[in-house]
Design a protein around this motif. Sequence first.
Motif, PDB file in Angstrom:
ATOM      1  N   GLU A  15       1.082   4.451 -16.363  1.00  0.00           N
ATOM      2  CA  GLU A  15       1.360   3.022 -16.499  1.00  0.00           C
ATOM      3  C   GLU A  15       2.861   2.777 -16.535  1.00  0.00           C
ATOM      4  O   GLU A  15       3.606   3.546 -17.152  1.00  0.00           O
ATOM      5  N   GLY A  16       3.287   1.716 -15.874  1.00  0.00           N
ATOM      6  CA  GLY A  16       4.703   1.376 -15.874  1.00  0.00           C
ATOM      7  C   GLY A  16       5.489   2.005 -14.742  1.00  0.00           C
ATOM      8  O   GLY A  16       6.643   1.615 -14.499  1.00  0.00           O
ATOM      9  N   ALA A  17       4.889   2.941 -14.035  1.00  0.00           N
ATOM     10  CA  ALA A  17       5.604   3.614 -12.949  1.00  0.00           C
ATOM     11  C   ALA A  17       5.731   2.696 -11.739  1.00  0.00           C
ATOM     12  O   ALA A  17       5.016   1.714 -11.595  1.00  0.00           O
ATOM     13  N   THR A  18       6.673   3.066 -10.875  1.00  0.00           N
ATOM     14  CA  THR A  18       6.815   2.402  -9.584  1.00  0.00           C
ATOM     15  C   THR A  18       6.266   3.344  -8.521  1.00  0.00           C
ATOM     16  O   THR A  18       6.548   4.535  -8.526  1.00  0.00           O
ATOM     17  N   VAL A  19       5.478   2.812  -7.638  1.00  0.00           N
ATOM     18  CA  VAL A  19       4.865   3.648  -6.606  1.00  0.00           C
ATOM     19  C   VAL A  19       5.007   2.944  -5.261  1.00  0.00           C
ATOM     20  O   VAL A  19       4.962   1.715  -5.182  1.00  0.00           O
ATOM     21  N   ALA A  20       5.215   3.745  -4.216  1.00  0.00           N
ATOM     22  CA  ALA A  20       5.406   3.180  -2.869  1.00  0.00           C
ATOM     23  C   ALA A  20       4.429   3.803  -1.893  1.00  0.00           C
ATOM     24  O   ALA A  20       4.208   5.020  -1.906  1.00  0.00           O
ATOM     25  N   PHE A  21       3.860   2.969  -1.053  1.00  0.00           N
ATOM     26  CA  PHE A  21       2.958   3.430  -0.005  1.00  0.00           C
ATOM     27  C   PHE A  21       3.577   3.114   1.345  1.00  0.00           C
ATOM     28  O   PHE A  21       4.203   2.067   1.520  1.00  0.00           O
ATOM     29  N   ASN A  22       3.329   3.998   2.300  1.00  0.00           N
ATOM     30  CA  ASN A  22       3.871   3.810   3.638  1.00  0.00           C
ATOM     31  C   ASN A  22       2.767   3.811   4.678  1.00  0.00           C
ATOM     32  O   ASN A  22       1.698   4.389   4.465  1.00  0.00           O
ATOM     33  N   CYS A  23       3.093   3.227   5.801  1.00  0.00           N
ATOM     34  CA  CYS A  23       2.100   3.096   6.864  1.00  0.00           C
ATOM     35  C   CYS A  23       2.846   2.959   8.184  1.00  0.00           C
ATOM     36  O   CYS A  23       3.938   2.375   8.224  1.00  0.00           O
ATOM     37  N   THR A  24       2.295   3.522   9.239  1.00  0.00           N
ATOM     38  CA  THR A  24       2.869   3.315  10.571  1.00  0.00           C
ATOM     39  C   THR A  24       1.775   2.828  11.507  1.00  0.00           C
ATOM     40  O   THR A  24       0.595   3.118  11.304  1.00  0.00           O
ATOM     41  N   TYR A  25       2.173   2.076  12.502  1.00  0.00           N
ATOM     42  CA  TYR A  25       1.211   1.593  13.488  1.00  0.00           C
ATOM     43  C   TYR A  25       1.703   1.944  14.873  1.00  0.00           C
ATOM     44  O   TYR A  25       2.900   2.100  15.110  1.00  0.00           O
ATOM     45  N   SER A  26       0.749   2.086  15.788  1.00  0.00           N
ATOM     46  CA  SER A  26       1.103   2.663  17.093  1.00  0.00           C
ATOM     47  C   SER A  26       1.412   1.624  18.162  1.00  0.00           C
ATOM     48  O   SER A  26       2.137   1.918  19.117  1.00  0.00           O
ATOM     49  N   ASN A  27       0.888   0.424  18.013  1.00  0.00           N
ATOM     50  CA  ASN A  27       1.014  -0.562  19.081  1.00  0.00           C
ATOM     51  C   ASN A  27       2.114  -1.563  18.766  1.00  0.00           C
ATOM     52  O   ASN A  27       2.020  -2.341  17.810  1.00  0.00           O
ATOM     53  N   SER A  28       3.159  -1.527  19.558  1.00  0.00           N
ATOM     54  CA  SER A  28       4.306  -2.409  19.304  1.00  0.00           C
ATOM     55  C   SER A  28       3.965  -3.872  19.520  1.00  0.00           C
ATOM     56  O   SER A  28       4.711  -4.752  19.100  1.00  0.00           O
ATOM     57  N   ALA A  29       2.827  -4.144  20.180  1.00  0.00           N
ATOM     58  CA  ALA A  29       2.415  -5.532  20.408  1.00  0.00           C
ATOM     59  C   ALA A  29       1.637  -6.092  19.226  1.00  0.00           C
ATOM     60  O   ALA A  29       1.136  -7.221  19.300  1.00  0.00           O
TER      61      ALA A  29
END
Lengths: 114, 115
Positions: A15-29
């Motif tokens: 509790e109280g922590a900072t957490v980051a999630f990442n994501c990439t997508y393949s279609n530039s459109a």
Amino acid sequence: RKEVEQDPGPFNVPEGATVAFNCTYSNSASQSFFWYRQDCRKEPKLLMSVYSSGNEDGRFTAQLNRASQYISLLIRDSKLSDSATYLCVVNMQPRGSTLGRLYFGRGTQLTVWP
Amino acid sequence: GAVVSQHPSRVICKSGTSVKIECRSLDFQATTMFWYRQFPKKSLMLMATSNEGSKATYEQGVEKDKFLINHASLTLSTLTVTSAHPEDSSFYICSARATDASGYTFGSGTRLTVV
């Protein structure tokens, strides 16, 4: 290659922590971007949309980098109730279609412990 | 806000039987309904897209004769899993897009267990 890729985790934070999630997508459109939250055995619920300028909703901050096709979600001051799976979602218009559809990442599991 | 009512929420059926899942848009007209399937620890996979009054468009690898979709009105779409087998056990979710394409509203999901 999948349309949306994200680290499945799991992330286990106090509790109280900072957490980051990442994501990439393949279609530039790709046209629009979202983070959804899904609790166990429930339907996904929209957490927030993601804009290039970055946007914040309370403890949640989302960022979009179109050049690198990268989306992030930052959760500050984690609460026990934040425990869930976070889905990175992209709205894309398939070739030949006039309307878009959603593409889901596999989700990142977060557990916040007391 | 927009609501999609999905029923049943949970069903257990015997192998070889058929199961019908209903999704109703309660306060808006759903021109398009998306049907997803989700296996444990996996993402939502689109099975098919249906537009009111038209035949559904199925994703590659989804058998249209096994997963029958009907979208006869702007407020009701159904998915029938025919001759269900244990490998069809999954979480099925519908998502409706309104006529004005303003967003997507999800049903609460149906957990199907085939024994």
